[in-house]
Enzyme design. Structure first.
Site, PDB file in Angstrom:
ATOM      1  N   HIS A   1       0.804  -1.217   0.000  1.00  0.00           N
ATOM      2  CA  HIS A   1       0.000   0.000   0.000  1.00  0.00           C
ATOM      3  C   HIS A   1       0.840   1.273   0.000  1.00  0.00           C
ATOM      4  O   HIS A   1       0.334   2.354  -0.245  1.00  0.00           O
ATOM      5  CB  HIS A   1      -1.006   0.006   1.163  1.00  0.00           C
ATOM      6  CG  HIS A   1      -0.406   0.232   2.518  1.00  0.00           C
ATOM      7  ND1 HIS A   1      -0.138  -0.796   3.398  1.00  0.00           N
ATOM      8  CD2 HIS A   1      -0.038   1.361   3.169  1.00  0.00           C
ATOM      9  CE1 HIS A   1       0.356  -0.312   4.516  1.00  0.00           C
ATOM     10  NE2 HIS A   1       0.430   1.012   4.403  1.00  0.00           N
TER      11      HIS A   1
ATOM     12  N   ASP B   1      -0.087  -7.587   1.154  1.00  0.00           N
ATOM     13  CA  ASP B   1       0.339  -6.202   1.399  1.00  0.00           C
ATOM     14  C   ASP B   1       1.861  -6.088   1.421  1.00  0.00           C
ATOM     15  O   ASP B   1       2.420  -5.394   2.266  1.00  0.00           O
ATOM     16  CB  ASP B   1      -0.258  -5.666   2.699  1.00  0.00           C
ATOM     17  CG  ASP B   1      -0.104  -4.141   2.820  1.00  0.00           C
ATOM     18  OD1 ASP B   1       0.041  -3.488   1.762  1.00  0.00           O
ATOM     19  OD2 ASP B   1      -0.103  -3.621   3.946  1.00  0.00           O
TER      20      ASP B   1
ATOM     21  N   ASN C   1       5.302   4.332   9.315  1.00  0.00           N
ATOM     22  CA  ASN C   1       5.974   3.118   9.782  1.00  0.00           C
ATOM     23  C   ASN C   1       5.783   1.939   8.824  1.00  0.00           C
ATOM     24  O   ASN C   1       6.542   0.969   8.875  1.00  0.00           O
ATOM     25  CB  ASN C   1       5.455   2.696  11.158  1.00  0.00           C
ATOM     26  CG  ASN C   1       6.223   3.320  12.301  1.00  0.00           C
ATOM     27  OD1 ASN C   1       5.703   4.183  13.002  1.00  0.00           O
ATOM     28  ND2 ASN C   1       7.468   2.905  12.501  1.00  0.00           N
ATOM     29  N   SER C   2       4.777   2.003   7.979  1.00  0.00           N
ATOM     30  CA  SER C   2       4.459   0.860   7.136  1.00  0.00           C
ATOM     31  C   SER C   2       5.643   0.430   6.293  1.00  0.00           C
ATOM     32  O   SER C   2       6.277   1.239   5.625  1.00  0.00           O
ATOM     33  CB  SER C   2       3.286   1.187   6.210  1.00  0.00           C
ATOM     34  OG  SER C   2       2.075   0.944   6.848  1.00  0.00           O
TER      35      SER C   2
END
Length: 405
Positions: A126, A156, A233-234
């Site tokens: 994402h 993801d 943070n992803s």
């Protein structure tokens, strides 16, 4: 969403798993920040739990202080900035006052980490899903363009590659997420809200969570942590006490607060899942997930007794997807909708009890068994139609881009 000349893409909200059962309320993919100014933060690192080491928590070797983990791993964590051009509406008065079609540039901020000296970098799908270009910045402030090797919306995850000298790259050591236990201490390194390489400390709060992927499909075996994760943070690493990566930070839950900030519930994709996906992305640029083609609902002993079902455990086939292997094998979906204690069931369809000789006690278990195969493989299914026990062989297809559920 606020817009400057360069606008950060808004965070996505993820709410439940396919099939109707809600798994996570208001979980939001944590990869996006706002604004375009990067603020650097000096991180003051403290040892785990106030101790100089945590060797007692690390089987097979001594643990590291939090300071040592940061020193060891932060150089391998990168900031990922993806740029997307979007078409402006022709009648957008404020952004396009003359009604002439145009484009706006949006940027999304996330994290990633280096996995080898060849320049491969793991991040979240994402973070780079619609990107026309991707740049990564390293701990020495060097910024370079990254090539998207492949993306997998089902887990993801995405794989990037940079052309850099091997001496400039600091790969992180990958751990084994199967050994992670509830209560283990973990640390997350990432770029929350653009604050470069911040580290946060927490524990593993729970295991075997289910998270909804960007395309709506369920991700199983997700790690839950209270280490603070926020937008940006992803794609960053979740680390054990030896500084090994055990997960990829992916989402947060905000509950009913209405806030987009951390409330102590974050989620990470297990590194063992990441390993499998990365191998496929390196080789093919995509991951072909096997597809059975049924929408099911697990039953309990109580449900079996109430509805006079022939067995106490299994998965009711509520719907069979058109064109799937399950349809070709003759499986049938339900026809009669009933509600028991507030939960809806579609009865009248087949009841799956075993797959590949393994007992099926939940939809998650059925997905796990299917996931151990490849598209084109055959899967032996044992099921009941009414009170009659039957067996069939289903040829698995390829999971469509968007779940047909």
């Amino acid at each position: 969403m606020r817009r400057d000349s360069l606008t950060m893409a808004a965070a996505l909200l993820v709410a439940g798993v396919a099939g109707g059962a809600v798994a996570i309320a208001a979980a939001t993919l944590a990869g996006i920040g706002e604004g375009t100014t990067t603020v650097r933060e000096l991180v003051r690192v403290q040892p785990f739990a106030g101790q100089n080491d945590v060797s007692s928590q690390t089987p097979g070797g001594a643990g590291l202080t939090l300071r040592d983990i940061y020193k060891q791993d932060a150089p391998g964590v990168v900031q990922v900035t993806s740029t997307t051009k979007v078409q402006l509406p022709q009648n957008d008065f404020f952004s396009n006052p003359f009604g002439i079609p145009g484009t706006d540039v949006q940027q999304a901020l996330g994290s990633g980490f280096v996995i080898d000296k060849a320049g491969y970098i793991v991040t979240n799908y994402h973070v780079v899903s619609d990107a026309q270009s991707v740049q990564v910045s390293f701990s020495n402030s060097d910024t370079m363009r990254a090539h998207i090797v492949g993306k997998d919306p089902f887990t993801d995850l995405a794989l990037l590659k940079v052309e850099a000298s091997s001496r400039a790259l600091k790969p992180l050591e990958l751990g084994n997420s199967d050994t992670v236990q509830v209560g283990d201490q973990v640390a997350a390194i990432g770029n929350p809200f653009g604050y470069d390489r911040s580290i946060t400390l927490g524990i593993v709060s729970a295991l075997q969570r289910s998270l909804t992927a960007p395309n709506g499909s369920p991700i199983d075996h997700v790690i839950q942590t209270d280490a603070a994760l926020n937008h940006g943070n992803s794609g960053g690493p979740l680390l054990n006490t030896r500084g090994q990566v055990v997960g990829v930070s992916s989402a947060i839950s905000t509950g009913d607060t209405g806030s987009e900030g951390n409330v102590g519930i974050g989620f990470a994709i297990p590194i063992n899942t990441v390993r499998d996906v990365v191998a496929e992305l390196k080789q093919h640029g995509r991951v072909d997930h096997p597809y059975l083609g049924v929408v099911g609902h697990p039953i309990s002993a109580t449900i079996a007794k109430v509805f006079n079902l022939p067995v106490q455990r299994g998965v009711l086939v509520e719907r069979v997807i058109s064109g799937s292997g399950a349809e070709q094998a003759g499986l049938r979906g339900g026809t009669d909708q009933v509600v028991y204690e507030g939960e809806s069931y579609l009865l009248g369809g087949d009841l799956i009890v075993k797959a590949a000789g393994i007992e099926v006690t939940s939809t998650e278990r059925l997905r796990e068994i299917v996931a151990e195969h490849k598209p084109g493989d055959t899967l032996r299914i044992e099921y009941y139609r009414g009170t009659e026990s039957r067996t069939t062989t289903i040829k698995l297809g390829r999971q469509p881009p968007t779940p047909q559920e």
